[in-house]
Design a protein around this motif. Structure first.
Motif, PDB file in Angstrom:
ATOM      1  N   VAL A 248       3.685  27.716  -6.158  1.00  0.00           N
ATOM      2  CA  VAL A 248       2.767  26.579  -6.246  1.00  0.00           C
ATOM      3  C   VAL A 248       2.086  26.375  -4.898  1.00  0.00           C
ATOM      4  CG1 VAL A 248       2.545  24.113  -6.728  1.00  0.00           C
ATOM      5  CG2 VAL A 248       4.218  25.477  -7.995  1.00  0.00           C
ATOM      6  N   HIS A 249       0.759  26.217  -4.922  1.00  0.00           N
ATOM      7  CA  HIS A 249      -0.020  25.987  -3.705  1.00  0.00           C
ATOM      8  C   HIS A 249      -0.078  24.484  -3.442  1.00  0.00           C
ATOM      9  CE1 HIS A 249      -1.358  30.187  -3.734  1.00  0.00           C
ATOM     10  NE2 HIS A 249      -1.521  30.031  -5.039  1.00  0.00           N
ATOM     11  N   LEU A 250       0.725  24.017  -2.503  1.00  0.00           N
ATOM     12  CA  LEU A 250       0.823  22.587  -2.258  1.00  0.00           C
ATOM     13  C   LEU A 250      -0.496  21.999  -1.789  1.00  0.00           C
ATOM     14  CD1 LEU A 250       2.742  20.191  -2.320  1.00  0.00           C
ATOM     15  CD2 LEU A 250       3.425  20.743   0.026  1.00  0.00           C
ATOM     16  N   ASP A 251      -1.259  22.743  -0.999  1.00  0.00           N
ATOM     17  CA  ASP A 251      -2.541  22.227  -0.520  1.00  0.00           C
ATOM     18  C   ASP A 251      -3.506  21.987  -1.679  1.00  0.00           C
ATOM     19  OD1 ASP A 251      -2.659  24.984  -1.001  1.00  0.00           O
ATOM     20  OD2 ASP A 251      -4.202  25.324   0.534  1.00  0.00           O
ATOM     21  N   ARG A 252      -3.538  22.914  -2.628  1.00  0.00           N
ATOM     22  CA  ARG A 252      -4.426  22.753  -3.782  1.00  0.00           C
ATOM     23  C   ARG A 252      -3.948  21.614  -4.680  1.00  0.00           C
ATOM     24  NH1 ARG A 252      -5.013  29.141  -5.560  1.00  0.00           N
ATOM     25  NH2 ARG A 252      -5.713  29.920  -3.508  1.00  0.00           N
ATOM     26  N   LEU A 253      -2.638  21.462  -4.771  1.00  0.00           N
ATOM     27  CA  LEU A 253      -2.078  20.384  -5.583  1.00  0.00           C
ATOM     28  C   LEU A 253      -2.448  19.025  -4.973  1.00  0.00           C
ATOM     29  CD1 LEU A 253      -0.372  20.249  -8.144  1.00  0.00           C
ATOM     30  CD2 LEU A 253       1.666  20.080  -6.700  1.00  0.00           C
ATOM     31  N   ALA A 254      -2.382  18.931  -3.653  1.00  0.00           N
ATOM     32  CA  ALA A 254      -2.751  17.688  -2.980  1.00  0.00           C
ATOM     33  C   ALA A 254      -4.229  17.365  -3.204  1.00  0.00           C
ATOM     34  CB  ALA A 254      -2.445  17.788  -1.487  1.00  0.00           C
ATOM     35  N   ARG A 255      -5.070  18.407  -3.163  1.00  0.00           N
ATOM     36  CA  ARG A 255      -6.496  18.174  -3.414  1.00  0.00           C
ATOM     37  C   ARG A 255      -6.734  17.725  -4.862  1.00  0.00           C
ATOM     38  NH1 ARG A 255      -7.235  22.689   0.045  1.00  0.00           N
ATOM     39  NH2 ARG A 255      -7.473  24.135  -1.704  1.00  0.00           N
ATOM     40  N   ALA A 256      -5.972  18.306  -5.785  1.00  0.00           N
ATOM     41  CA  ALA A 256      -6.091  17.890  -7.192  1.00  0.00           C
ATOM     42  C   ALA A 256      -5.706  16.428  -7.340  1.00  0.00           C
ATOM     43  CB  ALA A 256      -5.219  18.769  -8.077  1.00  0.00           C
ATOM     44  N   ALA A 257      -4.671  15.986  -6.620  1.00  0.00           N
ATOM     45  CA  ALA A 257      -4.245  14.588  -6.678  1.00  0.00           C
ATOM     46  C   ALA A 257      -5.316  13.678  -6.076  1.00  0.00           C
ATOM     47  CB  ALA A 257      -2.921  14.414  -5.942  1.00  0.00           C
TER      48      ALA A 257
END
Length: 344
Positions: A248-257
């Motif tokens: 899981v790409h945490l940076d992309r997940l944070a941007r999605a949030a």
């Protein structure tokens, strides 16, 4: 042998819908789905918050479940989709039109009313779908009752059984106790779905992972009914600190949030009424209506909830009849109160 990472199921669309009266557009759902897929999340629940057919049951919503599912599947074809099913008759004729979009059907029923899920499990199995039974309101009964419900769920044919802390009443030690009891009775994969009313959704989710669950639910920014769910991005960060979910790409997940701010405006928050209900292990929504009832009765919210709780006599859900009974003791006519509120 290395322990397998549990599946993370995102419930941003389904559970988060409560924060916006379920008024998603297909475009917004597609945006969420793309963000999840690009971040490496593999599963997401796409359906009306109360279950498929929510609009047809009279709940708010802009479009039907099929349009939301189609938008998500077209935008993020690698995302595995689930749907939520309430055990109501209207769900059965809706299912065939959704078969191209989902892999898992999750049937929500009270932990002591598992038999209500039978026909929905049978229908899912007939269509070759995975059937999960969500043991809702587990928090209201002891762990052994959850174990009993889980055993019954498996006997009905459930492929997955979930322990659900519907109103965020559990602490990590409770999560462990419930899961240990359920694991002793069933051998199918077990999941955990919690809420953040007491502020421990992440510790609870981690406790569930420690107990070996195969599934754990979370949502972007922690959006969900009432106080919300475990924050997906924070849960992934904690799991990666433990050495799991490296894909899981945490940076992309944070941007999605972050992108959800345009949809929800702000993350969910906790109020006093929700805390009281969580402590008393009572399920009722919206809590704001209880505030109005207490005000009309001329008593404190705490006293009103406690008095109504006594009238529930073992019921897992606070109903209109319970409220009527309490209000009547204060000389308040429930129907007149509702008419006054509608006229405001």
């Amino acid at each position: 042998m290395q322990k397998q990472d549990p599946n993370i199921l995102d419930v941003t669309v389904r559970d988060g819908g409560y924060l916006i009266s379920h008024k998603y557009t297909p475009e917004k759902v597609a945006q969420i789905a793309v963000g999840l897929q690009e971040a490496g999340i593999t599963h997401a629940e796409i359906s009306h918050g109360v279950g498929i057919g929510g609009r047809m049951m009279g709940f708010p919503g802009l479009v039907d479940d099929e349009q939301l599912l189609e938008a998500a599947k077209e935008a993020a074809p690698n995302l595995n989709l689930t749907i939520f099913i309430s055990p109501v008759e209207i769900a059965l004729p809706i299912l065939p039109g959704l078969l191209d979009f989902f892999e898992i059907g999750r049937i929500g029923c009270n932990v002591n009313q598992v038999s209500e899920a039978e026909k929905y499990v049978q229908k899912l199995k007939k269509y070759g779908k995975t059937a999960s039974i969500q043991l809702s309101r587990c928090h209201a009964l002891p762990p052994e009752e959850a174990a009993k419900g889980a055993k019954q769920a498996v006997e009905l044919g459930a492929d997955i059984v979930y322990v659900v802390d519907t109103f965020g009443s559990m602490l990590p030690e409770d999560v462990r106790a419930y899961l240990k009891a359920v694991k002793a009775e069933v051998k199918v994969p077990i999941g955990f779905h919690g809420h953040n009313t007491s502020g421990v959704a992440i510790p609870n989710a981690l406790a569930a992972v420690d107990e070996g669950v195969a599934w754990v639910d979370a949502s972007l920014m922690g959006v969900g009914r009432g106080s919300g769910n475990a924050s997906l991005e924070k849960l992934v960060a904690a799991l990666q600190e433990r050495g799991s979910h490296s894909a899981v790409h945490l940076d992309r997940l944070a941007r999605a949030a972050e992108s959800l701010l345009g949809i929800f405006g702000r993350p969910p928050s906790v109020n006093y009424g929700e805390l009281l209900l969580s402590i008393e292990r009572i399920d009722f929504s919206p809590v704001s209506f209880l505030d109005l009832c207490a005000h009309a009765a001329g008593t404190s919210l705490e006293d009103f909830i406690m008095q109504t709780h006594h009238k529930m006599k073992g019921s897992l859900v606070m109903t209109e009849d319970h409220l009527k009974e309490t209000l009547n003791e204060y000389g308040v006519d429930y129907q007149k109160l509702v008419e006054v509120l509608k006229g405001q």
